[in-house]
Design a protein around this motif. Structure first.
Motif, short mmCIF file in Angstrom:
data_model
loop_
_atom_site.label_atom_id
_atom_site.label_comp_id
_atom_site.label_asym_id
_atom_site.label_seq_id
_atom_site.Cartn_x
_atom_site.Cartn_y
_atom_site.Cartn_z
N PRO A 35 -43.02 -54.68 -20.03
CA PRO A 35 -43.27 -53.31 -20.51
C PRO A 35 -42.36 -52.26 -19.88
O PRO A 35 -42.18 -51.18 -20.45
CB PRO A 35 -44.74 -53.07 -20.14
CG PRO A 35 -45.05 -54.07 -19.08
CD PRO A 35 -44.21 -55.26 -19.38
N HIS A 36 -41.76 -52.56 -18.72
CA HIS A 36 -40.86 -51.59 -18.07
C HIS A 36 -39.39 -51.90 -18.36
O HIS A 36 -38.52 -51.16 -17.90
CB HIS A 36 -41.10 -51.57 -16.56
CG HIS A 36 -42.40 -50.94 -16.18
ND1 HIS A 36 -42.62 -49.59 -16.27
CD2 HIS A 36 -43.55 -51.47 -15.72
CE1 HIS A 36 -43.86 -49.31 -15.88
NE2 HIS A 36 -44.44 -50.44 -15.55
N GLY A 37 -39.13 -52.96 -19.10
CA GLY A 37 -37.75 -53.28 -19.44
C GLY A 37 -37.15 -52.24 -20.38
O GLY A 37 -37.85 -51.64 -21.20
N LEU A 38 -35.86 -52.02 -20.26
CA LEU A 38 -35.18 -51.06 -21.14
C LEU A 38 -35.24 -51.53 -22.59
O LEU A 38 -35.11 -52.73 -22.87
CB LEU A 38 -33.73 -50.90 -20.72
CG LEU A 38 -33.46 -50.14 -19.42
CD1 LEU A 38 -31.99 -50.26 -19.03
CD2 LEU A 38 -33.84 -48.67 -19.57
N THR A 39 -35.43 -50.60 -23.48
CA THR A 39 -35.41 -50.91 -24.90
C THR A 39 -34.04 -51.46 -25.28
O THR A 39 -33.01 -50.85 -24.99
CB THR A 39 -35.70 -49.65 -25.74
OG1 THR A 39 -36.97 -49.13 -25.36
CG2 THR A 39 -35.71 -49.97 -27.22
#
Length: 237
Positions: A148-152
């Protein structure tokens, strides 16, 4: 804590009214030089098959990925505001892509960022990482590159580069050691943990081009998964 501060003399002038600053302006050239040195010394070379790094003169390098030109990702959660900068731009930041363009030119290495030109490049520098966060906002049961915190765009970029089949150097921009998938790592010829380089993306470029050596070491084990945490098993010690 208060006793140690008292012994250090901090309580005699708690607001530093008598302290003289060496530099009057934030972002002075002297301090930026030190910041760049810190970037150079903190990079950790995780993998380097066939000695793909350092980059060599005459190469054409395609720089891509959601962290390639992303000042917010580089600076993390404490920059112009708490839990990530609220401004659209962060003044004075040299991104990874900008740093590579400037430094690689000095070494006879051509840098492209257009996907159309990238297909003809000799290798790919893939930049992925995490979004800015601070304190408990970074808590997650899934601290992976695709969590969920990974870059789009992390997953889409990794998969597209894998299909392209070119030699790949992956740069990870994050404040912690994110979990990686075996399939991804197997497809990367080189991988570098960049942590949060802040404003000085040129520091990364200087190490990739061989001006400075890789000297950074992991501060703690890098795990395959969350189940390994606090065990003797890990991906890298």
């Amino acid at each position: 804590i208060l006793r140690i501060k008292q012994k250090a003399g901090l309580l005699t002038d708690p607001y530093f009214t008598g302290r003289q600053n060496v530099q009057e302006d934030v972002g002075s050239p002297a301090y930026r030089e030190i910041a760049e040195q810190l970037v150079e010394k903190s990079l950790v070379l995780l993998k380097n098959e066939d000695e793909l790094l350092p980059l060599r003169s005459g190469m054409t390098v395609w720089v891509t990925g959601p962290a390639a030109d992303n000042a917010h990702a580089q600076c993390g959660g404490w920059t112009l505001d708490w839990n990530g900068a609220q401004a659209d731009t962060i003044p004075g930041v040299t991104t990874i892509a900008e740093g590579l363009k400037a430094v690689c030119a000095e070494h006879g290495i051509r840098v492209v960022t257009d996907p159309a030109e990238g297909e003809e490049a000799d290798l790919v520098i893939l930049c992925g990482g995490e979004k800015p966060y601070a304190e408990w906002y970074g808590d997650t049961p899934d601290p992976s590159l695709y969590g969920p915190h990974g870059l789009t765009g992390n997953r889409e970029t990794v998969e597209s580069i894998r299909e392209l089949g070119k030699p790949t150097v992956t740069l990870i921009v994050a404040g912690r050691q994110v979990l990686l998938e075996d399939e991804d790592l197997d497809g990367w010829d080189s991988a570098v943990m960049c942590y949060l380089p802040g404003s000085e993306g040129s520091g990364i470029a200087r190490v990739l081009c061989g001006e400075k050596p890789f000297t950074g070491r992991l501060p703690s084990p890098w795990y395959h998964n969350v189940e390994e945490i606090r065990t003797d098993n890990c991906r890298w010690p």
